[in-house]
Design a protein around this motif. Structure first.
Motif, PDB file in Angstrom:
ATOM      1  N   VAL A  31     -28.673   0.209  62.296  1.00 25.68           N
ATOM      2  CA  VAL A  31     -29.674   0.229  61.598  1.00 25.68           C
ATOM      3  C   VAL A  31     -29.684   1.756  60.880  1.00 25.68           C
ATOM      4  O   VAL A  31     -29.941   1.872  59.984  1.00 25.68           O
ATOM      5  N   MET A  32     -29.516   2.602  62.323  1.00 28.19           N
ATOM      6  CA  MET A  32     -29.330   4.111  61.440  1.00 28.19           C
ATOM      7  C   MET A  32     -27.882   4.167  60.909  1.00 28.19           C
ATOM      8  O   MET A  32     -28.011   5.401  60.225  1.00 28.19           O
ATOM      9  N   ALA A  33     -26.891   3.867  60.969  1.00 25.29           N
ATOM     10  CA  ALA A  33     -25.881   3.589  59.816  1.00 25.29           C
ATOM     11  C   ALA A  33     -26.288   3.661  58.542  1.00 25.29           C
ATOM     12  O   ALA A  33     -25.144   4.350  57.431  1.00 25.29           O
ATOM     13  N   ASN A  34     -26.644   2.603  58.701  1.00 26.48           N
ATOM     14  CA  ASN A  34     -27.059   1.645  58.000  1.00 26.48           C
ATOM     15  C   ASN A  34     -28.261   2.929  56.432  1.00 26.48           C
ATOM     16  O   ASN A  34     -27.687   3.137  54.881  1.00 26.48           O
ATOM     17  N   GLU A  35     -28.973   4.081  57.515  1.00 22.38           N
ATOM     18  CA  GLU A  35     -29.989   4.761  57.031  1.00 22.38           C
ATOM     19  C   GLU A  35     -29.433   5.961  56.561  1.00 22.38           C
ATOM     20  O   GLU A  35     -28.973   6.593  55.198  1.00 22.38           O
ATOM     21  N   ARG A  36     -28.329   6.394  57.528  1.00 22.18           N
ATOM     22  CA  ARG A  36     -27.454   7.333  57.486  1.00 22.18           C
ATOM     23  C   ARG A  36     -26.426   7.473  55.712  1.00 22.18           C
ATOM     24  O   ARG A  36     -26.220   8.321  55.423  1.00 22.18           O
ATOM     25  N   THR A  37     -25.489   6.163  55.710  1.00 26.63           N
ATOM     26  CA  THR A  37     -25.091   5.999  54.170  1.00 26.63           C
ATOM     27  C   THR A  37     -26.258   5.638  53.527  1.00 26.63           C
ATOM     28  O   THR A  37     -25.042   6.602  52.493  1.00 26.63           O
ATOM     29  N   CYS A  38     -27.288   5.556  53.183  1.00 27.84           N
ATOM     30  CA  CYS A  38     -27.815   5.899  51.779  1.00 27.84           C
ATOM     31  C   CYS A  38     -28.021   7.151  51.713  1.00 27.84           C
ATOM     32  O   CYS A  38     -28.343   7.252  51.014  1.00 27.84           O
ATOM     33  N   LEU A  39     -28.559   7.783  52.685  1.00 25.22           N
ATOM     34  CA  LEU A  39     -28.596   9.218  52.343  1.00 25.22           C
ATOM     35  C   LEU A  39     -27.767  10.044  52.244  1.00 25.22           C
ATOM     36  O   LEU A  39     -27.554  10.839  51.433  1.00 25.22           O
ATOM     37  N   HIS A  40     -26.597   9.042  52.706  1.00 30.54           N
ATOM     38  CA  HIS A  40     -25.820  10.772  52.031  1.00 30.54           C
ATOM     39  C   HIS A  40     -24.868   9.766  50.678  1.00 30.54           C
ATOM     40  O   HIS A  40     -24.981  10.606  49.995  1.00 30.54           O
ATOM     41  N   TRP A  41     -25.332   8.618  50.261  1.00 29.34           N
ATOM     42  CA  TRP A  41     -25.169   7.973  48.918  1.00 29.34           C
ATOM     43  C   TRP A  41     -26.376   8.600  47.602  1.00 29.34           C
ATOM     44  O   TRP A  41     -25.826   8.675  47.637  1.00 29.34           O
ATOM     45  N   MET A  42     -27.073   8.902  48.492  1.00 31.67           N
ATOM     46  CA  MET A  42     -28.325   9.473  47.392  1.00 31.67           C
ATOM     47  C   MET A  42     -28.350  10.929  47.461  1.00 31.67           C
ATOM     48  O   MET A  42     -28.565  11.625  46.249  1.00 31.67           O
ATOM     49  N   HIS A  43     -27.694  11.606  48.848  1.00 35.12           N
ATOM     50  CA  HIS A  43     -26.967  13.106  48.341  1.00 35.12           C
ATOM     51  C   HIS A  43     -26.308  13.407  47.223  1.00 35.12           C
ATOM     52  O   HIS A  43     -26.151  13.990  46.061  1.00 35.12           O
ATOM     53  N   ILE A  44     -25.376  12.591  47.520  1.00 33.11           N
ATOM     54  CA  ILE A  44     -24.056  12.222  46.598  1.00 33.11           C
ATOM     55  C   ILE A  44     -24.681  12.529  44.838  1.00 33.11           C
ATOM     56  O   ILE A  44     -24.799  13.086  43.349  1.00 33.11           O
ATOM     57  N   ALA A  45     -26.317  11.630  44.645  1.00 36.13           N
ATOM     58  CA  ALA A  45     -26.497  11.035  43.159  1.00 36.13           C
ATOM     59  C   ALA A  45     -26.955  12.374  43.254  1.00 36.13           C
ATOM     60  O   ALA A  45     -26.959  12.900  41.674  1.00 36.13           O
ATOM     61  N   MET A  46     -28.155  13.198  43.801  1.00 28.90           N
ATOM     62  CA  MET A  46     -28.867  14.334  43.431  1.00 28.90           C
ATOM     63  C   MET A  46     -28.019  15.310  43.085  1.00 28.90           C
ATOM     64  O   MET A  46     -28.261  16.118  41.662  1.00 28.90           O
ATOM     65  N   LEU A  47     -26.791  15.225  43.860  1.00 24.84           N
ATOM     66  CA  LEU A  47     -25.510  16.738  43.021  1.00 24.84           C
ATOM     67  C   LEU A  47     -25.447  16.311  41.530  1.00 24.84           C
ATOM     68  O   LEU A  47     -25.423  17.311  41.191  1.00 24.84           O
ATOM     69  N   LEU A  48     -24.715  15.062  41.937  1.00 22.55           N
ATOM     70  CA  LEU A  48     -24.302  14.594  40.680  1.00 22.55           C
ATOM     71  C   LEU A  48     -25.988  14.436  39.646  1.00 22.55           C
ATOM     72  O   LEU A  48     -25.820  15.281  38.116  1.00 22.55           O
ATOM     73  N   GLY A  49     -26.621  14.568  39.297  1.00 20.72           N
ATOM     74  CA  GLY A  49     -27.872  14.528  38.795  1.00 20.72           C
ATOM     75  C   GLY A  49     -28.058  16.223  38.416  1.00 20.72           C
ATOM     76  O   GLY A  49     -28.894  16.633  37.925  1.00 20.72           O
ATOM     77  N   GLY A  50     -28.121  17.143  39.422  1.00 26.46           N
ATOM     78  CA  GLY A  50     -28.403  18.269  39.560  1.00 26.46           C
ATOM     79  C   GLY A  50     -27.394  18.710  38.013  1.00 26.46           C
ATOM     80  O   GLY A  50     -27.644  19.949  37.990  1.00 26.46           O
ATOM     81  N   VAL A  51     -26.401  18.126  38.680  1.00 22.12           N
ATOM     82  CA  VAL A  51     -25.353  18.627  38.040  1.00 22.12           C
ATOM     83  C   VAL A  51     -25.724  18.592  35.957  1.00 22.12           C
ATOM     84  O   VAL A  51     -25.929  19.110  35.022  1.00 22.12           O
ATOM     85  N   GLY A  52     -25.754  16.903  35.850  1.00 16.97           N
ATOM     86  CA  GLY A  52     -25.904  16.645  34.186  1.00 16.97           C
ATOM     87  C   GLY A  52     -27.697  17.810  34.125  1.00 16.97           C
ATOM     88  O   GLY A  52     -27.256  17.983  32.559  1.00 16.97           O
ATOM     89  N   VAL A  53     -28.039  18.150  34.820  1.00 19.76           N
ATOM     90  CA  VAL A  53     -29.610  18.638  34.596  1.00 19.76           C
ATOM     91  C   VAL A  53     -29.427  20.397  33.907  1.00 19.76           C
ATOM     92  O   VAL A  53     -29.132  21.462  33.274  1.00 19.76           O
ATOM     93  N   GLY A  54     -28.433  20.822  35.339  1.00 19.59           N
ATOM     94  CA  GLY A  54     -27.715  21.789  34.717  1.00 19.59           C
ATOM     95  C   GLY A  54     -26.936  22.189  33.129  1.00 19.59           C
ATOM     96  O   GLY A  54     -26.926  22.868  32.416  1.00 19.59           O
ATOM     97  N   ILE A  55     -26.044  21.027  33.667  1.00 20.16           N
ATOM     98  CA  ILE A  55     -25.051  21.372  31.472  1.00 20.16           C
ATOM     99  C   ILE A  55     -26.242  20.672  30.806  1.00 20.16           C
ATOM    100  O   ILE A  55     -26.003  21.889  29.689  1.00 20.16           O
ATOM    101  N   MET A  56     -27.068  19.887  30.470  1.00 20.45           N
ATOM    102  CA  MET A  56     -28.505  19.822  30.041  1.00 20.45           C
ATOM    103  C   MET A  56     -28.894  21.126  29.420  1.00 20.45           C
ATOM    104  O   MET A  56     -29.576  21.478  28.084  1.00 20.45           O
ATOM    105  N   ARG A  57     -29.329  21.792  30.776  1.00 23.90           N
ATOM    106  CA  ARG A  57     -30.189  23.102  30.690  1.00 23.90           C
ATOM    107  C   ARG A  57     -29.693  24.639  29.725  1.00 23.90           C
ATOM    108  O   ARG A  57     -29.805  25.233  29.195  1.00 23.90           O
ATOM    109  N   PHE A  58     -28.150  24.136  30.457  1.00 24.90           N
ATOM    110  CA  PHE A  58     -27.444  25.606  29.858  1.00 24.90           C
ATOM    111  C   PHE A  58     -26.354  25.285  28.611  1.00 24.90           C
ATOM    112  O   PHE A  58     -25.481  26.226  28.684  1.00 24.90           O
TER     113      PHE A  58
END
Length: 124
Positions: free
Chosen positions: A25-52
């Motif tokens: 159960v904990m490994a499943n949650e940890r894996t989901c959080l890792h994927w979410m972390h990558i998604a937030m980084l990609l979203g931040g890059v996308g917003v940064g590109i649009m902003r600048f």
């Protein structure tokens, strides 16, 4: 369609159900959080590109929006696999819990997005 890659497959050699393991159960949650972390980084890059983006460069705005869409795809995949694995863990089914095709598809989507960025930079 990523739904076809998460079809339960019987594990050979056993008819007994798996024991509910807190580590799974904990490994499943940890894996989901890792994927979410990558998604937030990609979203931040996308917003940064649009902003600048200089002025109203539609190519940069389109690429930034595309990266945000890729981030949303990563979020969708993370939640889909998390809930799918949670159901498999709670049902204690004797099936495989891994997804061999999902990360490959997401990697291809990310490579296509990065190649689009390179093409935009070379043509500009």
């Amino acid at each position: 369609c990523l739904a076809c890659c998460c079809v339960p497959v019987r594990v050979p050699g056993g008819h007994a159900s798996r024991k509910l393991d807190p580590k799974a159960v904990m490994a499943n949650e940890r894996t989901c959080l890792h994927w979410m972390h990558i998604a937030m980084l990609l979203g931040g890059v996308g917003v940064g590109i649009m902003r600048f983006a200089q002025g109203t460069r539609t190519a940069a705005l389109a690429y930034g929006g595309g990266m945000c869409v890729v981030a949303l795809v990563f979020i969708w995949y993370a939640l889909y696999v998390y809930f799918w694995r949670s159901a498999m863990i709670q049902s204690r089914a004797d099936v495989r819990w891994d997804d061999p095709t999902g990360p490959t598809v997401l990697s291809v989507v990310l490579i296509v997005a990065m190649t689009a960025n390179l093409a935009i930079k070379l043509t500009a």
